[in-house]
Design an enzyme around this catalytic site. Structure first.
Site, PDB file in Angstrom:
ATOM      1  N   SER A  96     -91.900   1.297  31.437  1.00  0.00           N
ATOM      2  CA  SER A  96     -93.016   2.222  31.190  1.00  0.00           C
ATOM      3  C   SER A  96     -93.980   2.268  32.378  1.00  0.00           C
ATOM      4  CB  SER A  96     -93.716   1.816  29.883  1.00  0.00           C
ATOM      5  OG  SER A  96     -94.579   2.830  29.435  1.00  0.00           O
ATOM      6  N   ASP A 220     -87.792   9.137  22.963  1.00  0.00           N
ATOM      7  CA  ASP A 220     -89.035   8.626  23.558  1.00  0.00           C
ATOM      8  C   ASP A 220     -90.149   9.663  23.440  1.00  0.00           C
ATOM      9  OD1 ASP A 220     -91.021   7.512  25.234  1.00  0.00           O
ATOM     10  OD2 ASP A 220     -89.508   6.560  26.485  1.00  0.00           O
ATOM     11  N   HIS A 248     -89.444   4.927  22.698  1.00  0.00           N
ATOM     12  CA  HIS A 248     -89.970   4.335  23.923  1.00  0.00           C
ATOM     13  C   HIS A 248     -89.582   2.861  24.042  1.00  0.00           C
ATOM     14  CE1 HIS A 248     -92.441   4.334  27.446  1.00  0.00           C
ATOM     15  NE2 HIS A 248     -93.311   3.456  26.968  1.00  0.00           N
TER      16      HIS A 248
END
Length: 268
Positions: A96, A220, A248
């Site tokens: 991320s 996601d 995610h």
């Protein structure tokens, strides 16, 4: 083995170092810390890998200065870690926001010391929609989260956590995950919110020359799968690994498949 590394006067970063063998430097995502990789670090040393887990400034057990949360500064912190440990050929693995930091590192420091790059649901090239870039979250969505963090951070973190999972984890795991978010510096939560909203790593993607594996969940909601396609098209000779039942939290939602793919990527 646990230790601290100074990255600038008054700022030290926490590192957990587990196992022996080929080194992997893990960079966590927002708003988490090194503990997110528990179910990888519990396995990889069995296969001859040394797992080095970094807490970015403002997160986990690292120091939390008031300023300096730009991608440039975070990438420079990574350079300090790599130089201090003296690695020449390590794997850089990042999730991320950590993915954006890793990509900026590759561009800003010409991939110094890195022989392979693993990007997990990376926030790259942008996390928000921009003129001419319709992918990503609406900027006003991040503005709302930042505003909420300024008046009710626990609620903001709960709202953000709802976006992480396509498949809701067990209540116990979700409680642990939420408590991890609450442990992070309030200042870092807000400052990195602005970093995610305003910065991008498109130019850095084009500089990557090492073997790169892109792990991304189809569902996601934070870093849409379209971002993975852009990364694949932009990074020369990169490999996209598609996770068809993940959001995610690709590192956990299909845990067994993720770890199998991780070992395969590390071997090649």
């Amino acid at each position: 083995m646990n230790y601290y590394i100074d990255v600038e006067p008054g700022v030290s970063l926490y590192v957990e170092d587990t196992g022996v063998g080929q080194p992997i430097l893990f960079i966590h995502g927002y708003p988490l810390d090194h503990r997110m990789y528990e179910y990888q670090v519990n396995q990889l040393p069995k296969y001859g890998y040394r797992c080095i887990q970094l807490d970015l400034r403002g997160f986990g057990k690292s120091d939390s200065p008031w300023e300096s949360y730009s991608l440039d500064r975070l990438a420079d912190d990574v350079r300090c870690i790599i130089d201090t440990l003296g690695y020449k050929e390590l794997t850089l693995a990042a999730f991320s926001m950590g993915g954006a930091v890793a990509v900026r590192y590759m561009g800003r420091h010409a991939g110094h010391g890195v022989s392979k790059l693993l990007l997990f649901a990376a926030a790259a090239p942008y996390i928000t929609k921009q003129p001419g870039f319709p992918q990503g979250m609406p900027p006003e969505g991040l503005d709302a989260l930042i505003a909420l963090a300024n008046r009710d951070r626990p609620q903001m973190l709960q709202e953000f956590a709802k976006l992480f999972f396509h498949n809701e984890p067990s209540p116990a795991y979700r409680e642990w995950f939420d408590l991890m978010q609450l442990d992070q510096s309030p200042r870092a939560i807000i400052a990195c919110g602005y970093t995610l909203r305003d910065e991008n790593v498109m130019a850095d993607l084009r500089t990557i020359k090492v073997p790169t594996y892109i792990f991304h969940g189809v569902y996601d909601k934070i870093c849409p799968f379209e971002l993975a396609i852009i990364m694949k098209e932009t990074i020369p000779n990169s490999i996209l690994l598609r996770f068809d039942n993940s959001g995610h939290a690709v590192f956990y939602e299909e845990l067994e498949l993720f770890n199998v793919c991780l070992l395969e990527a590390l071997k090649h």
